[in-house]
Scaffold this motif. Structure first.
Motif, PDB file in Angstrom:
ATOM      1  N   MET A  85       0.173  12.153  14.990  1.00  0.00           N
ATOM      2  CA  MET A  85       0.822  11.390  15.692  1.00  0.00           C
ATOM      3  C   MET A  85       1.200  10.120  14.956  1.00  0.00           C
ATOM      4  O   MET A  85       2.185   9.462  14.774  1.00  0.00           O
ATOM      5  CB  MET A  85       0.310  10.928  17.148  1.00  0.00           C
ATOM      6  CG  MET A  85       0.608   9.666  17.640  1.00  0.00           C
ATOM      7  SD  MET A  85       2.355   9.823  18.271  1.00  0.00           S
ATOM      8  CE  MET A  85       2.713   8.455  19.012  1.00  0.00           C
ATOM      9  N   ARG A  86       0.005   9.791  14.143  1.00  0.00           N
ATOM     10  CA  ARG A  86      -0.081   8.543  13.385  1.00  0.00           C
ATOM     11  C   ARG A  86       0.880   8.455  12.228  1.00  0.00           C
ATOM     12  O   ARG A  86       1.457   7.858  11.922  1.00  0.00           O
ATOM     13  CB  ARG A  86      -1.387   7.821  13.003  1.00  0.00           C
ATOM     14  CG  ARG A  86      -2.154   7.454  14.242  1.00  0.00           C
ATOM     15  CD  ARG A  86      -3.525   6.925  13.967  1.00  0.00           C
ATOM     16  NE  ARG A  86      -4.335   6.800  14.978  1.00  0.00           N
ATOM     17  CZ  ARG A  86      -4.808   5.509  15.587  1.00  0.00           C
ATOM     18  NH1 ARG A  86      -4.463   4.534  14.951  1.00  0.00           N
ATOM     19  NH2 ARG A  86      -5.311   5.601  16.477  1.00  0.00           N
ATOM     20  N   LYS A  87       0.879   9.708  11.539  1.00  0.00           N
ATOM     21  CA  LYS A  87       1.762  10.050  10.312  1.00  0.00           C
ATOM     22  C   LYS A  87       3.057   9.908  10.860  1.00  0.00           C
ATOM     23  O   LYS A  87       3.829   9.709  10.156  1.00  0.00           O
ATOM     24  CB  LYS A  87       1.316  11.387   9.796  1.00  0.00           C
ATOM     25  CG  LYS A  87       1.892  11.854   8.649  1.00  0.00           C
ATOM     26  CD  LYS A  87       1.506  13.029   8.208  1.00  0.00           C
ATOM     27  CE  LYS A  87       2.259  13.480   6.846  1.00  0.00           C
ATOM     28  NZ  LYS A  87       1.603  14.885   6.338  1.00  0.00           N
ATOM     29  N   THR A  88       3.519  10.448  11.909  1.00  0.00           N
ATOM     30  CA  THR A  88       4.828  10.506  12.624  1.00  0.00           C
ATOM     31  C   THR A  88       5.183   9.071  12.677  1.00  0.00           C
ATOM     32  O   THR A  88       6.311   8.831  12.386  1.00  0.00           O
ATOM     33  CB  THR A  88       4.862  11.230  13.923  1.00  0.00           C
ATOM     34  OG1 THR A  88       4.595  12.547  13.498  1.00  0.00           O
ATOM     35  CG2 THR A  88       6.202  11.279  14.395  1.00  0.00           C
ATOM     36  N   LEU A  89       4.356   8.230  13.392  1.00  0.00           N
ATOM     37  CA  LEU A  89       4.680   6.793  13.483  1.00  0.00           C
ATOM     38  C   LEU A  89       4.908   6.145  12.270  1.00  0.00           C
ATOM     39  O   LEU A  89       5.842   5.417  12.024  1.00  0.00           O
ATOM     40  CB  LEU A  89       3.363   6.321  14.246  1.00  0.00           C
ATOM     41  CG  LEU A  89       3.772   4.647  14.726  1.00  0.00           C
ATOM     42  CD1 LEU A  89       5.250   4.596  15.532  1.00  0.00           C
ATOM     43  CD2 LEU A  89       2.493   4.187  15.556  1.00  0.00           C
ATOM     44  N   ASP A 129      -5.438   0.802   7.227  1.00  0.00           N
ATOM     45  CA  ASP A 129      -5.469   1.690   6.043  1.00  0.00           C
ATOM     46  C   ASP A 129      -4.079   2.495   5.952  1.00  0.00           C
ATOM     47  O   ASP A 129      -3.711   2.861   5.071  1.00  0.00           O
ATOM     48  CB  ASP A 129      -6.805   2.711   5.924  1.00  0.00           C
ATOM     49  CG  ASP A 129      -6.812   3.689   7.301  1.00  0.00           C
ATOM     50  OD1 ASP A 129      -6.375   3.033   8.138  1.00  0.00           O
ATOM     51  OD2 ASP A 129      -7.297   4.596   6.984  1.00  0.00           O
ATOM     52  N   GLN A 130      -3.767   2.791   7.203  1.00  0.00           N
ATOM     53  CA  GLN A 130      -2.518   3.681   7.339  1.00  0.00           C
ATOM     54  C   GLN A 130      -1.129   2.817   7.055  1.00  0.00           C
ATOM     55  O   GLN A 130      -0.335   3.254   6.586  1.00  0.00           O
ATOM     56  CB  GLN A 130      -2.260   4.401   8.521  1.00  0.00           C
ATOM     57  CG  GLN A 130      -3.383   5.580   8.880  1.00  0.00           C
ATOM     58  CD  GLN A 130      -3.201   6.490  10.016  1.00  0.00           C
ATOM     59  OE1 GLN A 130      -2.369   6.284  10.933  1.00  0.00           O
ATOM     60  NE2 GLN A 130      -4.216   7.542   9.981  1.00  0.00           N
ATOM     61  N   MET A 131      -1.414   1.548   7.508  1.00  0.00           N
ATOM     62  CA  MET A 131      -0.301   0.439   7.269  1.00  0.00           C
ATOM     63  C   MET A 131      -0.103   0.228   5.783  1.00  0.00           C
ATOM     64  O   MET A 131       1.002   0.235   5.107  1.00  0.00           O
ATOM     65  CB  MET A 131      -0.407  -0.683   8.280  1.00  0.00           C
ATOM     66  CG  MET A 131       0.820  -1.568   7.944  1.00  0.00           C
ATOM     67  SD  MET A 131       2.180  -0.990   8.620  1.00  0.00           S
ATOM     68  CE  MET A 131       3.292  -2.225   8.285  1.00  0.00           C
ATOM     69  N   GLN A 132      -1.418   0.721   5.068  1.00  0.00           N
ATOM     70  CA  GLN A 132      -1.101   0.439   3.472  1.00  0.00           C
ATOM     71  C   GLN A 132      -0.644   1.466   2.987  1.00  0.00           C
ATOM     72  O   GLN A 132       0.233   1.314   2.097  1.00  0.00           O
ATOM     73  CB  GLN A 132      -2.668   0.036   3.047  1.00  0.00           C
ATOM     74  CG  GLN A 132      -2.570  -0.042   1.382  1.00  0.00           C
ATOM     75  CD  GLN A 132      -1.800  -1.355   1.165  1.00  0.00           C
ATOM     76  OE1 GLN A 132      -2.044  -2.557   1.541  1.00  0.00           O
ATOM     77  NE2 GLN A 132      -0.971  -1.310   0.055  1.00  0.00           N
ATOM     78  N   SER A 133      -0.689   2.736   3.618  1.00  0.00           N
ATOM     79  CA  SER A 133      -0.053   3.974   2.955  1.00  0.00           C
ATOM     80  C   SER A 133       1.228   3.920   3.129  1.00  0.00           C
ATOM     81  O   SER A 133       2.381   4.267   2.260  1.00  0.00           O
ATOM     82  CB  SER A 133      -0.619   5.079   3.738  1.00  0.00           C
ATOM     83  OG  SER A 133      -2.267   5.354   3.443  1.00  0.00           O
TER      84      SER A 133
END
Length: 175
Positions: free
Chosen positions: A1-5, A49-53
């Motif tokens: 879900m987060r990768k999709t977001l 961390d995902q926002m940085q990605s």
């Protein structure tokens, strides 16, 4: 879900520079562009961390992630005289994200164009429209339907722009 977001937020940030790139009814210089969408309202749920990605992914495509708060992305864009004089949006999509703008039309103060994205991380089509109230203000909308990093995407964004100054200062025009 987060990768999709993450992928969807990236897609939503793509049109920011393009909507401000309509043609000669636009004053050259520094513009403030605001993009709002339901998707951007979800940004606060993305872990740091995902926002940085996501920011790193955007940089790979030559896109600086705009400041995002309360469902709105705000960015500064430098519009050159050449960009303001063009009859179609500049090659932002083609050069930066693997998308190509096409079928640009102009009727009165309304500009519309289509864009097609065909790269491994982003595939699909979209439309964009900008309506200039005057050479220093516009509103617009983008629609995109496709696949981002393997996830289906059907997203729209509302965009507004206002001219800030004749000098772009440190803000460089899109390449």
């Amino acid at each position: 879900m987060r990768k999709t977001l993450l992928a969807l937020v990236f897609v939503s940030s793509l049109p920011v520079s393009t909507a401000c790139s309509a043609e000669n009814d636009m004053r050259p210089g520094l513009w403030e562009i605001t993009t709002t969408s339901d998707l951007l309202r979800l940004v606060s749920q993305i872990p740091p961390d995902q926002m940085q990605s996501l920011m790193n992914l955007a940089k790979q495509h030559g896109v600086d992630m705009p400041q995002i708060q309360n469902g709105a992305a705000m960015s500064s864009v430098c519009v050159t005289q050449k960009m303001a004089d063009q009859k179609i949006p500049p090659g932002f999509y083609q050069n930066k994200s693997g998308c190509i703008a096409q079928n640009a039309t102009h009727a009165g103060n309304t500009y519309t164009w289509d864009f097609v994205c065909a790269n491994p991380k982003l595939k699909g089509n979209g439309t964009a429209q900008a309506v200039f109230a005057n050479p220093e203000n516009f509103t617009g909308r983008t629609e995109f339907d496709g696949v981002a990093q393997g996830a289906p995407v059907k997203e729209h964004a509302d965009i507004s722009g206002r001219w800030m100054s004749a000098s772009c200062g440190a803000v460089k025009p899109p390449q």
